[in-house]
Design a protein around this motif. Structure first.
Motif, PDB file in Angstrom:
ATOM      1  N   ARG A 118      -5.412   5.516   4.200  1.00 19.39           N
ATOM      2  CA  ARG A 118      -4.716   6.788   4.024  1.00 19.39           C
ATOM      3  C   ARG A 118      -3.205   6.552   3.987  1.00 19.39           C
ATOM      4  NH1 ARG A 118      -6.388  11.868   4.894  1.00 19.39           N
ATOM      5  NH2 ARG A 118      -8.200  11.100   6.037  1.00 19.39           N
ATOM      6  N   VAL A 119      -2.569   7.022   2.907  1.00 19.35           N
ATOM      7  CA  VAL A 119      -1.118   6.909   2.773  1.00 19.35           C
ATOM      8  C   VAL A 119      -0.541   8.320   2.642  1.00 19.35           C
ATOM      9  CG1 VAL A 119       0.790   5.971   1.431  1.00 19.35           C
ATOM     10  CG2 VAL A 119      -1.317   4.656   1.658  1.00 19.35           C
ATOM     11  N   ALA A 138       1.516   4.639   6.077  1.00 18.15           N
ATOM     12  CA  ALA A 138       0.141   4.185   5.867  1.00 18.15           C
ATOM     13  C   ALA A 138      -0.582   4.083   7.201  1.00 18.15           C
ATOM     14  CB  ALA A 138       0.130   2.827   5.166  1.00 18.15           C
ATOM     15  N   ASP A 139      -1.794   4.638   7.252  1.00 18.35           N
ATOM     16  CA  ASP A 139      -2.679   4.413   8.385  1.00 18.35           C
ATOM     17  C   ASP A 139      -3.264   3.014   8.244  1.00 18.35           C
ATOM     18  OD1 ASP A 139      -2.213   7.065   9.017  1.00 18.35           O
ATOM     19  OD2 ASP A 139      -4.301   7.441   9.562  1.00 18.35           O
ATOM     20  N   MET A 140      -2.951   2.162   9.171  1.00 17.17           N
ATOM     21  CA  MET A 140      -3.389   0.774   9.067  1.00 17.17           C
ATOM     22  C   MET A 140      -4.816   0.612   9.594  1.00 17.17           C
ATOM     23  SD  MET A 140      -0.735  -0.805   7.818  1.00 17.17           S
ATOM     24  CE  MET A 140      -0.828  -2.535   8.259  1.00 17.17           C
ATOM     25  N   ILE A 184       2.241   2.918  10.011  1.00 18.19           N
ATOM     26  CA  ILE A 184       3.563   2.360   9.747  1.00 18.19           C
ATOM     27  C   ILE A 184       4.200   3.152   8.612  1.00 18.19           C
ATOM     28  CG2 ILE A 184       2.907   0.023  10.454  1.00 18.19           C
ATOM     29  CD1 ILE A 184       2.998  -0.655   7.368  1.00 18.19           C
ATOM     30  N   GLY A 185       5.524   3.173   8.564  1.00 16.55           N
ATOM     31  CA  GLY A 185       6.142   3.909   7.475  1.00 16.55           C
ATOM     32  C   GLY A 185       7.648   3.795   7.447  1.00 16.55           C
ATOM     33  N   GLY A 186       8.208   4.464   6.444  1.00 11.83           N
ATOM     34  CA  GLY A 186       9.643   4.476   6.228  1.00 11.83           C
ATOM     35  C   GLY A 186       9.941   4.674   4.759  1.00 11.83           C
ATOM     36  N   CYS A 195       0.837  -1.196   0.000  1.00 11.69           N
ATOM     37  CA  CYS A 195       0.000   0.000   0.000  1.00 11.69           C
ATOM     38  C   CYS A 195       0.876   1.252   0.000  1.00 11.69           C
ATOM     39  CB  CYS A 195      -0.907  -0.032   1.226  1.00 11.69           C
ATOM     40  SG  CYS A 195      -2.357   1.006   1.093  1.00 11.69           S
ATOM     41  N   ARG A 196       1.937   1.258   0.798  1.00 16.50           N
ATOM     42  CA  ARG A 196       2.860   2.397   0.845  1.00 16.50           C
ATOM     43  C   ARG A 196       3.550   2.581  -0.502  1.00 16.50           C
ATOM     44  NH1 ARG A 196       7.172   2.846   3.886  1.00 16.50           N
ATOM     45  NH2 ARG A 196       7.706   0.648   3.992  1.00 16.50           N
TER      46      ARG A 196
END
Length: 262
Positions: free
Chosen positions: A98-99, A110-112, A246-248, A68-69
Motif C-alpha cells: 500500500r502506497v 509506503a506500508d512496508m 516509511i515516507g517523505g 515503490c514510493r
C-alpha cells in the motif's frame, strides 16, 4: 537488437532511481541496469522495470521501499489521481504494498512488509553480535556504533554470504543518537554495491529494531546522505510489530526515450 526504452528518473529522498519501460527480457534486467547506471546522463543508483502487468521489478529482484514510493507517485500523476492509496506489486514482496500518495505535495508513504525475523547475527571480530532485520527480498544489519567505515562493508557482506544468500543485504551505519545514518547496500543478482543516498527498507529496519527493543511505538526522522525519511513502527495489542510505514518527498523527472542494445 536496438530498442527504445522509456525512462522516468525519480528521486525519493536522494535514492535516485530509473523507472524503465520497454520489452526487456528478464535475463537482461541486471546487465542492462548496470549499463544504464554507468552512464553519466542517467545519474542514478538503482533501476526498476515497469512490466506490462503494472508490476515493478527491481533489476536484482530485490525489494525497495523508495522505488515503490516513486512508482506509486508516478502512477498517480499519470492517472490524474488526487491524494489516496494505491496497491503496488513489486519484486521481493509476496503481497501488494500500500502506497499513500499526494501528487500536490509530492509525498508518498509506503506500508512496508513486516520483517520475517528480527534477531542478532554473529559477525567476525571486531564486529561481534549485531542486530539483524530480515525482510523478504532484503536483510539489514544495524551497526549502531556511531562510526561509518566503508572498509568494513565487504567483510560483513562476505561473512553473511558465506552462510546464506539473501537477494540483497544492507548494512545501516547509525550515528550516535540514532538520528542519522549511512546506508550501504549489496544486491546479489547484478553484484552491485552502493553507498546509498537513502534507504527506505533500511530506515524501516531501524524503526522495527527500535520498537522491538523498547516495546513501544516508534516514529523517527532519519537524516541520510541524500535526504531524510520518516519511519513509523506500530506494535499490536500483543506487543508484536503490526505495521511499518516509511515516507517523505519524491521528485519525478521528465520521462525520456533512450535507445539501448537489448
Amino acid at each position: 537488437m536496438k530498442q527504445t526504452l522509456r525512462i522516468t528518473p525519480a528521486d525519493p529522498a536522494g535514492n535516485k532511481t530509473l523507472l524503465i519501460e520497454g520489452d526487456v527480457p528478464p535475463e537482461r534486467y541486471a546487465s542492462l541496469a548496470a549499463e544504464l547506471l554507468a552512464r553519466p546522463d542517467c545519474d542514478a543508483e538503482q533501476a526498476g522495470y515497469i512490466l506490462p502487468s503494472g508490476r515493478l521489478h527491481m533489476s536484482g529482484g530485490e525489494f525497495c521501499g523508495n522505488a515503490c514510493r516513486a512508482y506509486g507517485l508516478l502512477l498517480a500523476q499519470r492517472q490524474g489521481l488526487s491524494a489516496g492509496d494505491l496497491m503496488i506489486e513489486i519484486s521481493g514482496a509476496s503481497a501488494p504494498v500500500r502506497v499513500s500518495v499526494d501528487p500536490e505535495t509530492g509525498t508518498a508513504f509506503a506500508d512496508m512488509p513486516l520483517p520475517e525475523a528480527l534477531g542478532v547475527y554473529l559477525l567476525p571480530q571486531p564486529y561481534g553480535m549485531r542486530p539483524i532485520v530480515e525482510f523478504e527480498g532484503i536483510w539489514h544489519i544495524i551497526m549502531a556504533s556511531g562510526a561509518f567505515s566503508e572498509e568494513s562493508f565487504p567483510e560483513i557482506r562476505d561473512a553473511v554470504y558465506s552462510r546464506v544468500r539473501p537477494e540483497a543485504l544492507g548494512v545501516m551505519y547509525l550515528a550516535k543518537g540514532h538520528r542519522s545514518m549511512v546506508p550501504m547496500v549489496y544486491v546479489d543478482g547484478p553484484g552491485t554495491v552502493y553507498r546509498e543516498s537513502s534507504c527506505g527498507s533500511g530506515t524501516a529496519a531501524v524503526a522495527a529494531w527500535m520498537a522491538d527493543c523498547t516495546g513501544e511505538d516508534i516514529s523517527l526522522t532519519m537524516a541520510q546522505p541524500g535526504g531524510t525519511l520518516t519511519a513509523e513502527a506500530t506494535l499490536g495489542a500483543d506487543g508484536r510489530l503490526a505495521r511499518i510505514r516509511i515516507g517523505g518527498l519524491v521528485t519525478l523527472g521528465e520521462t525520456f526515450d533512450l535507445e539501448a542494445e537489448i
